[in-house]
Design a protein around this motif. Structure first.
Motif, PDB file in Angstrom:
ATOM      1  N   ARG A 104       0.759  -1.178   0.029  1.00 24.61           N
ATOM      2  CA  ARG A 104      -0.034   0.004  -0.044  1.00 24.61           C
ATOM      3  C   ARG A 104       0.872   1.252   0.059  1.00 24.61           C
ATOM      4  NH1 ARG A 104      -2.884  -2.752   4.172  1.00 24.61           N
ATOM      5  NH2 ARG A 104      -2.001  -1.146   5.512  1.00 24.61           N
ATOM      6  N   GLU A 105       1.868   1.305   0.674  1.00 21.56           N
ATOM      7  CA  GLU A 105       2.693   2.519   1.078  1.00 21.56           C
ATOM      8  C   GLU A 105       3.519   2.808  -0.308  1.00 21.56           C
ATOM      9  OE1 GLU A 105       4.636   2.429   5.556  1.00 21.56           O
ATOM     10  OE2 GLU A 105       5.488   1.232   4.058  1.00 21.56           O
ATOM     11  N   THR A 106       4.029   1.760  -1.164  1.00 17.26           N
ATOM     12  CA  THR A 106       4.724   1.866  -2.375  1.00 17.26           C
ATOM     13  C   THR A 106       4.403   1.138  -3.237  1.00 17.26           C
ATOM     14  OG1 THR A 106       6.655   0.372  -1.551  1.00 17.26           O
ATOM     15  CG2 THR A 106       6.770   3.016  -1.101  1.00 17.26           C
ATOM     16  N   PRO A 107       3.291   1.149  -3.944  1.00 21.22           N
ATOM     17  CA  PRO A 107       2.653   0.182  -4.998  1.00 21.22           C
ATOM     18  C   PRO A 107       3.462   0.015  -6.311  1.00 21.22           C
ATOM     19  CG  PRO A 107       1.147   1.985  -4.904  1.00 21.22           C
ATOM     20  CD  PRO A 107       2.076   2.024  -3.488  1.00 21.22           C
ATOM     21  N   GLU A 108       4.097   1.325  -6.355  1.00 23.24           N
ATOM     22  CA  GLU A 108       5.000   1.420  -7.520  1.00 23.24           C
ATOM     23  C   GLU A 108       6.159   0.431  -7.792  1.00 23.24           C
ATOM     24  OE1 GLU A 108       6.144   5.236  -5.365  1.00 23.24           O
ATOM     25  OE2 GLU A 108       4.689   3.575  -5.459  1.00 23.24           O
ATOM     26  N   ALA A 109       6.804   0.097  -6.291  1.00 25.65           N
ATOM     27  CA  ALA A 109       8.075  -0.626  -5.923  1.00 25.65           C
ATOM     28  C   ALA A 109       7.620  -2.128  -5.763  1.00 25.65           C
ATOM     29  CB  ALA A 109       8.582  -0.148  -4.865  1.00 25.65           C
ATOM     30  N   VAL A 110       6.163  -2.614  -5.562  1.00 28.14           N
ATOM     31  CA  VAL A 110       5.856  -3.886  -5.023  1.00 28.14           C
ATOM     32  C   VAL A 110       5.141  -4.686  -5.998  1.00 28.14           C
ATOM     33  CG1 VAL A 110       5.061  -5.266  -3.150  1.00 28.14           C
ATOM     34  CG2 VAL A 110       6.297  -3.379  -2.588  1.00 28.14           C
ATOM     35  N   ARG A 111       5.470  -5.791  -6.193  1.00 31.98           N
ATOM     36  CA  ARG A 111       4.749  -6.880  -7.120  1.00 31.98           C
ATOM     37  C   ARG A 111       4.115  -7.971  -6.253  1.00 31.98           C
ATOM     38  NH1 ARG A 111       7.675  -9.535 -10.980  1.00 31.98           N
ATOM     39  NH2 ARG A 111       9.265  -9.161  -9.880  1.00 31.98           N
ATOM     40  N   ARG A 112       2.866  -8.095  -6.481  1.00 34.57           N
ATOM     41  CA  ARG A 112       2.134  -9.333  -5.548  1.00 34.57           C
ATOM     42  C   ARG A 112       2.165 -10.544  -6.288  1.00 34.57           C
ATOM     43  NH1 ARG A 112      -0.262  -7.589  -0.870  1.00 34.57           N
ATOM     44  NH2 ARG A 112       0.428  -9.736  -0.638  1.00 34.57           N
ATOM     45  N   VAL A 113       3.077 -11.160  -6.447  1.00 31.36           N
ATOM     46  CA  VAL A 113       3.515 -12.449  -7.213  1.00 31.36           C
ATOM     47  C   VAL A 113       3.529 -13.737  -6.472  1.00 31.36           C
ATOM     48  CG1 VAL A 113       4.209 -11.044  -9.384  1.00 31.36           C
ATOM     49  CG2 VAL A 113       5.710 -11.846  -7.452  1.00 31.36           C
ATOM     50  N   GLY A 114       3.646 -13.447  -5.234  1.00 33.88           N
ATOM     51  CA  GLY A 114       4.061 -14.855  -4.514  1.00 33.88           C
ATOM     52  C   GLY A 114       5.482 -15.059  -4.564  1.00 33.88           C
ATOM     53  N   SER A 115       6.010 -16.163  -4.036  1.00 28.63           N
ATOM     54  CA  SER A 115       7.243 -16.805  -4.024  1.00 28.63           C
ATOM     55  C   SER A 115       7.324 -18.284  -4.099  1.00 28.63           C
ATOM     56  CB  SER A 115       8.219 -16.182  -3.006  1.00 28.63           C
ATOM     57  OG  SER A 115       7.896 -17.122  -1.752  1.00 28.63           O
ATOM     58  N   LEU A 116       8.383 -18.930  -4.411  1.00 26.61           N
ATOM     59  CA  LEU A 116       8.703 -20.294  -4.663  1.00 26.61           C
ATOM     60  C   LEU A 116       9.948 -20.562  -3.863  1.00 26.61           C
ATOM     61  CD1 LEU A 116       8.327 -21.070  -8.408  1.00 26.61           C
ATOM     62  CD2 LEU A 116       6.591 -21.430  -6.624  1.00 26.61           C
ATOM     63  N   ARG A 117       9.552 -21.658  -3.075  1.00 26.29           N
ATOM     64  CA  ARG A 117      10.721 -22.318  -2.341  1.00 26.29           C
ATOM     65  C   ARG A 117      10.887 -23.608  -3.021  1.00 26.29           C
ATOM     66  NH1 ARG A 117      11.734 -25.657   3.148  1.00 26.29           N
ATOM     67  NH2 ARG A 117      13.903 -26.282   2.562  1.00 26.29           N
ATOM     68  N   VAL A 118      11.870 -23.992  -3.900  1.00 21.92           N
ATOM     69  CA  VAL A 118      11.986 -25.274  -4.645  1.00 21.92           C
ATOM     70  C   VAL A 118      13.382 -25.908  -4.027  1.00 21.92           C
ATOM     71  CG1 VAL A 118      10.977 -24.059  -6.800  1.00 21.92           C
ATOM     72  CG2 VAL A 118      13.546 -24.074  -6.307  1.00 21.92           C
ATOM     73  N   ALA A 119      13.125 -27.161  -4.132  1.00 17.44           N
ATOM     74  CA  ALA A 119      14.272 -28.169  -3.564  1.00 17.44           C
ATOM     75  C   ALA A 119      15.327 -28.522  -4.816  1.00 17.44           C
ATOM     76  CB  ALA A 119      13.563 -29.392  -3.114  1.00 17.44           C
ATOM     77  N   ALA A 120      16.611 -28.417  -3.770  1.00 19.80           N
ATOM     78  CA  ALA A 120      17.576 -28.741  -4.602  1.00 19.80           C
ATOM     79  C   ALA A 120      18.176 -30.208  -4.610  1.00 19.80           C
ATOM     80  CB  ALA A 120      18.799 -28.052  -4.508  1.00 19.80           C
ATOM     81  N   SER A 121      17.275 -31.036  -3.624  1.00 22.46           N
ATOM     82  CA  SER A 121      17.746 -32.513  -3.462  1.00 22.46           C
ATOM     83  C   SER A 121      16.491 -33.188  -2.861  1.00 22.46           C
ATOM     84  CB  SER A 121      18.818 -32.659  -2.368  1.00 22.46           C
ATOM     85  OG  SER A 121      18.472 -31.922  -0.998  1.00 22.46           O
ATOM     86  N   SER A 122      16.228 -34.453  -2.814  1.00 22.48           N
ATOM     87  CA  SER A 122      15.290 -35.198  -2.173  1.00 22.48           C
ATOM     88  C   SER A 122      15.319 -34.928  -0.931  1.00 22.48           C
ATOM     89  CB  SER A 122      15.592 -36.833  -2.191  1.00 22.48           C
ATOM     90  OG  SER A 122      16.854 -37.021  -1.550  1.00 22.48           O
ATOM     91  N   GLU A 123      16.207 -34.646  -0.141  1.00 24.37           N
ATOM     92  CA  GLU A 123      16.126 -34.313   1.421  1.00 24.37           C
ATOM     93  C   GLU A 123      15.523 -32.912   1.697  1.00 24.37           C
ATOM     94  OE1 GLU A 123      19.199 -33.356   5.332  1.00 24.37           O
ATOM     95  OE2 GLU A 123      19.969 -33.767   2.978  1.00 24.37           O
ATOM     96  N   GLU A 124      15.715 -32.065   0.583  1.00 24.69           N
ATOM     97  CA  GLU A 124      15.232 -30.616   0.636  1.00 24.69           C
ATOM     98  C   GLU A 124      13.770 -30.661   0.501  1.00 24.69           C
ATOM     99  OE1 GLU A 124      16.161 -26.038  -0.383  1.00 24.69           O
ATOM    100  OE2 GLU A 124      16.923 -27.518  -1.405  1.00 24.69           O
ATOM    101  N   LEU A 125      13.417 -31.691  -0.243  1.00 27.65           N
ATOM    102  CA  LEU A 125      11.997 -31.746  -0.682  1.00 27.65           C
ATOM    103  C   LEU A 125      11.162 -32.577   0.203  1.00 27.65           C
ATOM    104  CD1 LEU A 125       9.936 -31.702  -3.228  1.00 27.65           C
ATOM    105  CD2 LEU A 125      10.423 -33.759  -3.687  1.00 27.65           C
ATOM    106  N   GLU A 126      11.777 -33.189   1.258  1.00 22.80           N
ATOM    107  CA  GLU A 126      11.041 -33.592   2.308  1.00 22.80           C
ATOM    108  C   GLU A 126      10.863 -32.618   3.285  1.00 22.80           C
ATOM    109  OE1 GLU A 126      12.815 -37.060   4.060  1.00 22.80           O
ATOM    110  OE2 GLU A 126      12.692 -38.014   2.338  1.00 22.80           O
ATOM    111  N   ASP A 127      11.636 -31.796   3.612  1.00 25.60           N
ATOM    112  CA  ASP A 127      11.694 -30.526   4.276  1.00 25.60           C
ATOM    113  C   ASP A 127      10.698 -29.431   3.860  1.00 25.60           C
ATOM    114  OD1 ASP A 127      13.177 -29.320   6.660  1.00 25.60           O
ATOM    115  OD2 ASP A 127      13.129 -27.595   5.293  1.00 25.60           O
TER     116      ASP A 127
END
Length: 367
Positions: A104-127
């Motif tokens: 709200r304060e700075t709409p010109e600077a912010v994009r409401r697009v969400g984020s991803l956390r992606v895994a680089a290994s099977s262990e991280e995917l479990e996490d």
């Protein structure tokens, strides 16, 4: 080259402090947390002077990856284990609300697009699955994800931003509201009632040191509780649209986002050269930059690199930020452990109230 991709020019600069001023509060550090505090203090009716050793957002506040992530540096399920479920839940909710406020304060600077956390290994995917389950158990939005970026979690309430643009907008708002702000004015002496710079001083009732990287140098009593590290990034020439939202990867050590104009801003790999990256230097290094280039190639990005830069940030052993009165009348905030865009802004507001002898409604970081 040490210029962030966010630097588009057009900032006229601010004067140096020369002579003596009086204010109710002096804020040292004109990054996102310091400017958030200044605006909150102005809303509370206080007279404020703000100082920076360099330029507005010249440190990590204007040189980071531009992620707006809810929560703390530790992932949500890790925060639940470390700090307790109720405390972790309240902090996560407060940071979600802070993201809304920033949009709200700075709409010109912010994009409401969400984020991803992606895994680089099977262990991280479990996490990632444990991370997802903990968020859903407490009613927070999170979805499993599988796509071109990899497998992991989609966090729809996160956002992306241009951090330098946001800070400069906040500085202009603060000036318009009556704050007196000064660049190139390092605080040489900080004590209750006074801050001294090379050519001036501010007499005040309270001081807030809102510095992340090198905080232990500004306030030596924090040595051992916060430690400065270097985070490095690069950016490319525009590429066709591929990545609609910012991506956190490999336990958060690696990250990137594609900007609206097509450029890709990518950073991380600090753990690959960890001993060298525990430093107060904010100059990019050839060896780590080569690692980032290798990751670009692995992503299939062939565009030339146009920007390389680094920033100093503060880490704490627990992942919980510094927010306390470290000397009589002198408060400090920092040590955001690499995720200060949202937490720092929230802390700036909470400590602004504390400097006025009050507790901000809904405060989660202060007793």
């Amino acid at each position: 080259m040490n210029t962030p991709v966010w630097e588009g020019g057009g900032w006229p600069g601010l004067p140096k402090l020369e002579g003596s001023l009086e204010a109710e509060v002096c804020v040292v550090g004109l990054g996102g947390s310091g400017l958030s505090a200044i605006l909150e203090l102005l809303r509370l009716g206080r007279r404020v002077v703000g100082l920076d050793a360099g330029r507005v957002a010249g440190g990590a506040a204007g040189r980071n990856g531009g992620f707006l992530l809810a929560g703390l540096a530790r992932f949500y399920h890790q925060s639940v284990r470390a700090y307790g479920r109720e405390r972790a839940r309240r902090v996560y909710q407060a940071t979600l609300e802070q993201i809304e406020r920033m949009a709200r304060e700075t709409p010109e600077a912010v994009r409401r697009v969400g984020s991803l956390r992606v895994a680089a290994s099977s262990e991280e995917l479990e996490d990632c699955e444990a991370h997802l389950a903990a968020l859903r158990a407490d009613g927070f939005a999170a979805w499993p994800y599988a796509g071109p970026e990899g497998e992991g979690i989609l966090l729809p309430d996160d956002a992306a931003m241009n951090p330098l643009l946001r800070c400069r907008r906040l500085a202009r708002k603060a000036l318009e509201a009556g704050a007196r702000l000064f660049e190139q004015s390092p605080a040489l002496e900080i004590r209750w009632g006074e801050v001294r710079t090379p050519k001036g001083r501010v007499r005040c009732e309270g001081v807030l040191v809102a510095v992340d990287g090198r905080l232990e140098q500004v306030l030596p009593e924090l040595e051992g509780r916060v430690r400065t590290a270097r985070l490095q990034m690069l950016a490319t020439a525009p590429i066709p649209p591929r990545f609609p939202r910012p991506v956190y990867r490999r336990w958060g050590y690696d990250y990137f986002q594609q900007l609206p104009d097509g450029r890709l801003a990518l950073g991380g790999m600090r753990d690959r050269e960890e001993a060298a990256e525990w430093t107060c230097s904010d100059e990019p290094t050839p060896s780590l930059q080569r690692r980032l280039e290798g990751w670009l190639e692995a992503l299939g990005v062939r565009a030339p690199v146009t920007h390389r830069w680094a920033a100093s940030v503060g880490y704490t052993p627990t992942g919980w930020p510094i927010a306390e009165e470290v000397r009589p009348g002198v408060w400090a905030i920092g040590g955001y452990s690499g995720t200060g865009n949202v937490v720092g802004a929230r802390l700036g507001r909470e400590v602004a109230w504390a400097l006025c002898g009050q507790r901000m409604p809904g405060a989660v970081f202060l007793p």
